[in-house]
Design a protein around this motif. Structure first.
Motif, PDB file in Angstrom:
ATOM      1  N   ILE A 180      51.205  70.915  42.119  1.00  0.00           N
ATOM      2  CA  ILE A 180      50.288  71.643  43.002  1.00  0.00           C
ATOM      3  C   ILE A 180      50.881  73.029  43.251  1.00  0.00           C
ATOM      4  O   ILE A 180      51.954  73.164  43.847  1.00  0.00           O
ATOM      5  CB  ILE A 180      50.076  70.907  44.339  1.00  0.00           C
ATOM      6  N   ASP A 181      50.172  74.036  42.750  1.00  0.00           N
ATOM      7  CA  ASP A 181      50.624  75.428  42.816  1.00  0.00           C
ATOM      8  C   ASP A 181      50.274  76.032  44.172  1.00  0.00           C
ATOM      9  O   ASP A 181      49.305  75.603  44.803  1.00  0.00           O
ATOM     10  CB  ASP A 181      49.898  76.213  41.699  1.00  0.00           C
ATOM     11  N   ASP A 182      51.037  77.013  44.610  1.00  0.00           N
ATOM     12  CA  ASP A 182      50.767  77.727  45.877  1.00  0.00           C
ATOM     13  C   ASP A 182      50.600  76.750  47.034  1.00  0.00           C
ATOM     14  O   ASP A 182      49.780  76.974  47.930  1.00  0.00           O
ATOM     15  CB  ASP A 182      49.480  78.592  45.771  1.00  0.00           C
ATOM     16  N   PHE A 183      51.363  75.681  47.038  1.00  0.00           N
ATOM     17  CA  PHE A 183      51.147  74.640  48.045  1.00  0.00           C
ATOM     18  C   PHE A 183      51.365  75.197  49.450  1.00  0.00           C
ATOM     19  O   PHE A 183      52.304  75.936  49.709  1.00  0.00           O
ATOM     20  CB  PHE A 183      52.066  73.432  47.828  1.00  0.00           C
ATOM     21  N   ALA A 237      60.475  75.707  45.093  1.00  0.00           N
ATOM     22  CA  ALA A 237      60.169  76.820  45.995  1.00  0.00           C
ATOM     23  C   ALA A 237      59.890  78.061  45.155  1.00  0.00           C
ATOM     24  O   ALA A 237      60.665  78.413  44.273  1.00  0.00           O
ATOM     25  CB  ALA A 237      61.332  77.075  46.941  1.00  0.00           C
ATOM     26  N   GLU A 238      58.766  78.716  45.433  1.00  0.00           N
ATOM     27  CA  GLU A 238      58.380  79.909  44.686  1.00  0.00           C
ATOM     28  C   GLU A 238      58.806  81.171  45.428  1.00  0.00           C
ATOM     29  O   GLU A 238      58.926  81.168  46.648  1.00  0.00           O
ATOM     30  CB  GLU A 238      56.864  79.973  44.530  1.00  0.00           C
ATOM     31  N   GLY A 239      58.984  82.239  44.684  1.00  0.00           N
ATOM     32  CA  GLY A 239      59.181  83.556  45.310  1.00  0.00           C
ATOM     33  C   GLY A 239      60.521  83.748  45.987  1.00  0.00           C
ATOM     34  O   GLY A 239      60.619  84.482  46.965  1.00  0.00           O
TER      35      GLY A 239
HETATM   36 CA    CA Z   1      52.286  79.889  42.671  1.00  0.00          CA
END
Ligand code: CA
Ligand code: C2E
Ligand code: CA
Ligand code: CA
Length: 280
Positions: A180-183, A237-239
């Motif tokens: 699940i992207d951008d959760f 964890a993104e970003g």
């Molecule tokens: Ca994303």
């Protein structure tokens, strides 16, 4: 705008018109982009925070158009979705990602990333031939299906959940993993998460970036990590941009991360150099 007088209204009207024209020109160029071989994939490393090893790689598309230069996905993916061109474009992306991943398994040896992540749009997931196209692609490239993660956003789960869940079940039956992207940015209720056939939560970068300034962001991050552990979901964890963000994530027990701190998305030769230098 209307109440502010005619001049203002005319201006608004013209920019709407220009925007529509720009979109139509982009659509026309997008229709020819596949035949002209104008898409390229860039690759962003995903890192295991405990060992420092390369956990995987996310493929991110760019459009190299002779008039426009290198166009970023935020400037054409939504147009591709509205015009359904995302279906053939997405098929090209998946085939190219598989071809490249298979090549790395041959050429990079133990430095090859263990898995690869490909973004998938809602229309692709709803397209009847999608699961077969994915499995064919993996088979033709001799790639174990557990190497592929498909990234979808929460909003894809929420609209027409019946059809989407059947597609996800079929993909997971063959071994493909679902992220699940951008959760955290969408509308999915945390309490319903266990009902969806998913494997990984990719925590949106708003939580990571605001961890120190916004107290709630750190608290939410903690809640998401606890929930993921309870549901036996992996977390990326993104970003991640700073050593402080990395340290906080590590102290909270976050397993994997991605972001400019490790590397921006790279062209293929740059990614190969990154992988060769990474621990394994
Ligand atoms: Ca994303
Ligand atoms: P996404 O899937 O959430 O991809 C992550 C985006 O965040 C990428 O932007 C990446 O360059 C950027 N990013 C990575 N690390 C950092 C960081 O530390 N800080 C900041 N500020 N940004 C970071 P990009 O490549 O421009 O892609 C934007 C979006 O376009 C993607 O968001 C995804 O929704 C869509 N997209 C990209 N490639 C594809 C594709 O192949 N298919 C589909 N359907 N959508 C794609
Ligand atoms: Ca993604
Ligand atoms: Ca667990």
């Amino acid at each position: 705008a209307k109440s502010q007088g005619r001049g203002c209204y005319a201006l608004f009207d013209q920019s709407m018109h220009e925007r529509a024209e720009t979109r139509m020109r982009i659509e026309g160029d997008l229709r020819m982009a596949i035949q002209r071989d104008e898409f390229v994939l860039h690759y962003q490393p995903i890192v295991d925070l405990e060992s420092g090893h390369l956990e995987g790689v996310e493929t991110l598309v760019r459009w190299n158009n002779r008039d426009r230069g290198l166009v970023q996905p935020n400037d054409f993916i939504s147009i591709a979705e509205e015009t359904r061109l995302i279906i053939p474009i997405g098929e090209w992306i998946l085939k190219e990602a598989c071809r490249q991943f298979a090549e790395w398994r041959r050429t990079l040896g133990e430095h090859a990333p263990p898995c690869f992540h490909v973004n998938a749009s809602r229309l692709q997931m709803l397209n009847p031939g999608f699961v077969e196209m994915v499995t064919d692609c993996l088979y033709e490239n001799d790639i174990p299906s557990q190497c592929l993660h498909l990234e979808i956003t929460e909003s894809v789960l929420i609209q027409e959940p019946g059809t989407i869940v059947r597609t996800l079940d079929a993909l997971r039956d063959v071994g493909v993993l679902i992220d699940i992207d951008d959760f955290g940015t969408g509308y999915s209720s945390l309490s319903c998460l266990h009902e969806f056939p998913i494997d990984v939560l990719k925590i949106d970068r708003v939580f990571v970036n605001n961890m120190r300034s916004v107290k709630d962001a750190a608290a939410l991050l903690h809640v998401i990590l606890t929930l993921a552990d309870d549901l036996d979901l992996q977390v990326i964890a993104e970003g991640v941009e700073t050593p402080e963000q990395l340290a906080t994530l590590q102290s909270m027990g976050c397993q994997y991360a991605q972001g400019f701190f490790f590397s921006k998305p790279l062209a293929v030769d740059e990614f190969e150099a990154f992988a060769m230098k990474a621990a394994n």
